[in-house]
Write a protein that holds these residues in place. Structure first.
Motif, PDB file in Angstrom:
ATOM      1  N   UNK A   1     -24.826 -35.480 -10.414  1.00 43.55           N
ATOM      2  CA  UNK A   1     -25.568 -34.300 -10.842  1.00 43.55           C
ATOM      3  C   UNK A   1     -26.848 -34.124 -10.024  1.00 43.55           C
ATOM      4  N   UNK A   2     -27.372 -35.257  -9.515  1.00 44.17           N
ATOM      5  CA  UNK A   2     -28.603 -35.165  -8.731  1.00 44.17           C
ATOM      6  C   UNK A   2     -28.383 -34.417  -7.418  1.00 44.17           C
ATOM      7  N   UNK A   3     -27.104 -34.386  -6.991  1.00 44.62           N
ATOM      8  CA  UNK A   3     -26.831 -33.730  -5.713  1.00 44.62           C
ATOM      9  C   UNK A   3     -26.855 -32.218  -5.819  1.00 44.62           C
ATOM     10  N   UNK A   4     -26.696 -31.724  -7.045  1.00 44.52           N
ATOM     11  CA  UNK A   4     -26.742 -30.278  -7.219  1.00 44.52           C
ATOM     12  C   UNK A   4     -28.150 -29.901  -7.652  1.00 44.52           C
ATOM     13  N   UNK A   5     -28.889 -29.272  -6.768  1.00 37.99           N
ATOM     14  CA  UNK A   5     -30.275 -28.952  -7.125  1.00 37.99           C
ATOM     15  C   UNK A   5     -30.304 -27.743  -8.056  1.00 37.99           C
ATOM     16  N   UNK A   6     -31.506 -27.415  -8.520  1.00 36.58           N
ATOM     17  CA  UNK A   6     -31.619 -26.354  -9.500  1.00 36.58           C
ATOM     18  C   UNK A   6     -31.199 -24.999  -8.940  1.00 36.58           C
ATOM     19  N   UNK A   7     -31.440 -24.784  -7.642  1.00 39.21           N
ATOM     20  CA  UNK A   7     -31.044 -23.466  -7.134  1.00 39.21           C
ATOM     21  C   UNK A   7     -29.523 -23.348  -7.110  1.00 39.21           C
TER      22      UNK A   7
ATOM     23  N   UNK B   1     -27.233 -25.951 -17.340  1.00 43.89           N
ATOM     24  CA  UNK B   1     -27.334 -27.194 -18.114  1.00 43.89           C
ATOM     25  C   UNK B   1     -26.071 -27.562 -18.868  1.00 43.89           C
ATOM     26  N   UNK B   2     -25.084 -26.650 -18.904  1.00 43.04           N
ATOM     27  CA  UNK B   2     -23.840 -26.981 -19.595  1.00 43.04           C
ATOM     28  C   UNK B   2     -22.669 -26.962 -18.627  1.00 43.04           C
ATOM     29  N   UNK B   3     -22.460 -25.811 -18.005  1.00 41.71           N
ATOM     30  CA  UNK B   3     -21.238 -25.651 -17.219  1.00 41.71           C
ATOM     31  C   UNK B   3     -21.249 -26.545 -15.985  1.00 41.71           C
ATOM     32  N   UNK B   4     -22.359 -26.543 -15.249  1.00 40.29           N
ATOM     33  CA  UNK B   4     -22.379 -27.359 -14.028  1.00 40.29           C
ATOM     34  C   UNK B   4     -22.239 -28.852 -14.350  1.00 40.29           C
ATOM     35  N   UNK B   5     -23.049 -29.410 -15.285  1.00 40.45           N
ATOM     36  CA  UNK B   5     -22.869 -30.842 -15.589  1.00 40.45           C
ATOM     37  C   UNK B   5     -21.474 -31.173 -16.098  1.00 40.45           C
ATOM     38  N   UNK B   6     -20.929 -30.306 -16.962  1.00 43.75           N
ATOM     39  CA  UNK B   6     -19.588 -30.580 -17.485  1.00 43.75           C
ATOM     40  C   UNK B   6     -18.550 -30.559 -16.381  1.00 43.75           C
ATOM     41  N   UNK B   7     -18.654 -29.569 -15.468  1.00 42.40           N
ATOM     42  CA  UNK B   7     -17.638 -29.526 -14.408  1.00 42.40           C
ATOM     43  C   UNK B   7     -17.781 -30.721 -13.495  1.00 42.40           C
ATOM     44  N   UNK B   8     -19.024 -31.209 -13.308  1.00 41.05           N
ATOM     45  CA  UNK B   8     -19.189 -32.401 -12.474  1.00 41.05           C
ATOM     46  C   UNK B   8     -18.542 -33.605 -13.139  1.00 41.05           C
TER      47      UNK B   8
END
Lengths: 286, 247
Positions: free
Chosen positions: A150-156, A115-122
């Motif tokens: 962000x929708x393209x990166x799923x939870x897994x 919830x932090x690193x992935x959205x920020x890097x996107x």
């Protein structure tokens, strides 16, 4: 002097340990439990139901573990090289990372990653895209970067990022220990032949270090397989998540958790046998 | 110091400390092309440190070292290029245990000298023949005796076609019956005109090959001279005391 000399074999014998004592009873018990569960899955409709529901998660668990493990090895090697580097910036960044990540629970790391690193890097990537669109030759590539969402990166995917981030710190320490266990003379010999630091690492130190860290790396793969159950908090449909869902649906806690435990255990035990086998093989080579 | 082109190594007022221990306290000497210099002295006298300073395995705190025209402590000097020209043989051999003998000798040729595999192999085989163990090419280091390992280490250094060879107590870790096989190679090398700096107390080698002897104590050069003179009438009391113990 003719004192009575003791004959060979006259002394007291060592207590005989019976063969039964030496049997690996724990392994037999595990095997028995496994047979029981397999038998139940095959015969009992409730177990069958639970198994059929949860088994969909096996692939997810394995996929997440394997990808996250691969990423953590790459990240760990880079950070580990930083930990032994004489470059002040590289060393301090690597140590900062390791000390922070190792001090935070894996569950928190996974939440951070997702919830932090992935959205920020996107967002960073989108920003980079915006910048590139203005530079004419890179506009096409920039537009592609802009459109990553962000929708393209799923939870897994986010779960993998989180797990890999956390384990990279552990692998870094494994690599560091492996590199430092190689005698100083090896680096000196390589450097004295005119190799630069990177060549000496690549051709002399790392090949030896990797051989030594194979057992701990194997153990970390097992640990990661188990920790992958934490990603169920992100609602990724792995073994744990599906087990929880099944229990919530059927209230069959015993069957649901037995099946989950059985699935994890059969994977971890076979992995640990593989690690032991590799270890023994390496032991012969030394 | 005179810039004599014949002086391949020029060491000028070099000092080096490890914490509070002063390993070298202003050492100056030169080595001519083709000269065989032997450094002797009690343990802790700084002789190994001095040797390791020549190819910057230890970085001096002050002073200057010029090797084949390259100022070793100058920031513009590419240390790796100079090191390829300076072979070193260690007390503990330091062969690469994950590689076979031939691979040990080929590795630096390939990645530093950029030689082709066939060329590197040919040269490696030649060097192995020179040190007398061509049949061990495919063996791993741990399958060899200490003397054989040290000879492989010498072959590995020679394969780079160095201008200078350094030896840091090459026979100290060997069983007595293996010392000769290593010394024989070193003597042959000296006779062949190689510039050599040798830290060793092997008097057999000194008699057979040394051109000059340097005696060090407490980080300083106490005395130096040609072997006959040096052993017959040492000038310094300290030298006499040391020689009486080792001869």
């Amino acid at each position: 002097m003719t004192t009575a000399t003791k004959k060979i074999g006259e002394g007291r014998l060592l207590p005989v340990t019976s063969r039964l004592e030496k049997l690996p009873w724990w392994a037999l018990l595990i095997a028995l439990a496994a047979v029981l569960i397999v038998f139940s899955i095959l015969t009992s409709p409730v177990y069958q139901d639970a198994f059929n529901f949860i088994k969909e998660g096996i692939v997810t668990t394995i996929r997440v573990t394997v990808i996250a493990y691969g990423l953590s090895l790459i990240g760990g090697l880079i950070v580990g090289l930083g930990r032994v580097s004489k470059n002040v910036v590289f060393y301090n960044l690597a140590t900062f990372y390791v000390e922070i990540v190792r001090g935070i629970p894996m569950l928190v790391i996974i939440l951070y990653g997702a919830f932090v690193v992935v959205p920020l890097s996107l967002e960073l990537i989108n920003g980079l895209g915006n910048l590139m669109v203005r530079l004419v030759p890179l506009a096409g590539f920039g537009r592609a970067l802009q459109q990553i969402d962000i929708q393209q990166v799923d939870m897994s995917g986010r779960a993998i990022a989180g797990l890999a981030m956390g384990y990279a710190a552990f692998e870094a320490e494994v690599f560091r220990a492996g590199i430092q266990s190689i005698e100083k003379g090896q680096m000196e010999a390589a450097r004295s032949l005119g190799m630069n630091y990177i060549q000496a690492m690549r051709y002399v130190i790392l090949p030896q270090a990797l051989r030594r860290v194979l057992p701990p790396l194997g153990n970390d793969l097992i640990a990661m397989l188990k920790d992958s159950s934490l990603i169920s908090v992100l609602a990724v449909r792995d073994i744990t998540q599906l087990g929880k869902l099944y229990r919530a649906r059927s209230f069959r806690s015993f069957e649901a958790y037995n099946t989950m435990a059985f699935l994890y255990l059969s994977m971890t035990l076979s992995l640990s046998m593989l690690v032991k086998f590799l270890e023994r093989k390496m032991g012969h080579e030394r | 110091m005179s810039a004599n082109p014949d002086d391949i190594i020029q060491i000028d007022n070099v000092a080096k400390s490890f914490g509070k221990i002063k390993a070298l306290q202003g050492v100056s000497t030169t080595v001519r092309r083709g000269e065989v210099l032997v450094i002797i002295g009690p343990s802790g006298s700084g002789k190994s440190t001095l040797l390791r300073c020549i190819n910057m395995l230890e970085r001096p705190d002050s002073g200057s070292i010029i090797v084949d025209g390259n100022s070793m402590m100058h920031r513009d000097t590419d240390i790796n290029i100079v090191r390829a020209e300076v072979g070193i043989v260690f007390q503990q051999f330091n062969l690469f245990p994950h590689l076979t003998v031939i691979e040990n000798i080929m590795l630096a040729q390939r990645i530093v000298r950029k030689r082709k595999p066939e060329e590197a192999r040919q040269n490696a085989e030649q060097q192995l023949k020179y040190v007398g163990i061509p049949e061990k090419a495919e063996a791993f280091p741990h399958e060899l005796s200490g003397g054989q390992q040290q000879r492989v280490a010498i072959a590995r250094a020679l394969a780079m076609n160095p201008k200078i060879m350094l030896f840091d107590e090459p026979t100290s870790a060997l069983d007595p019956e293996m010392i000769k096989e290593v010394l024989d190679v070193m003597v042959a090398l000296a006779k062949g005109g190689m510039t050599m700096v040798v830290v060793s107390h092997e008097m057999g080698f000194v008699r057979a090959a040394a051109h000059r002897i340097v005696f060090m104590d407490q980080g300083r050069i106490v005395e130096e001279g040609v072997p006959e003179e040096f052993f017959k009438n040492p000038r310094e009391e300290r030298t006499r005391a040391f020689l009486s113990k080792i001869l």
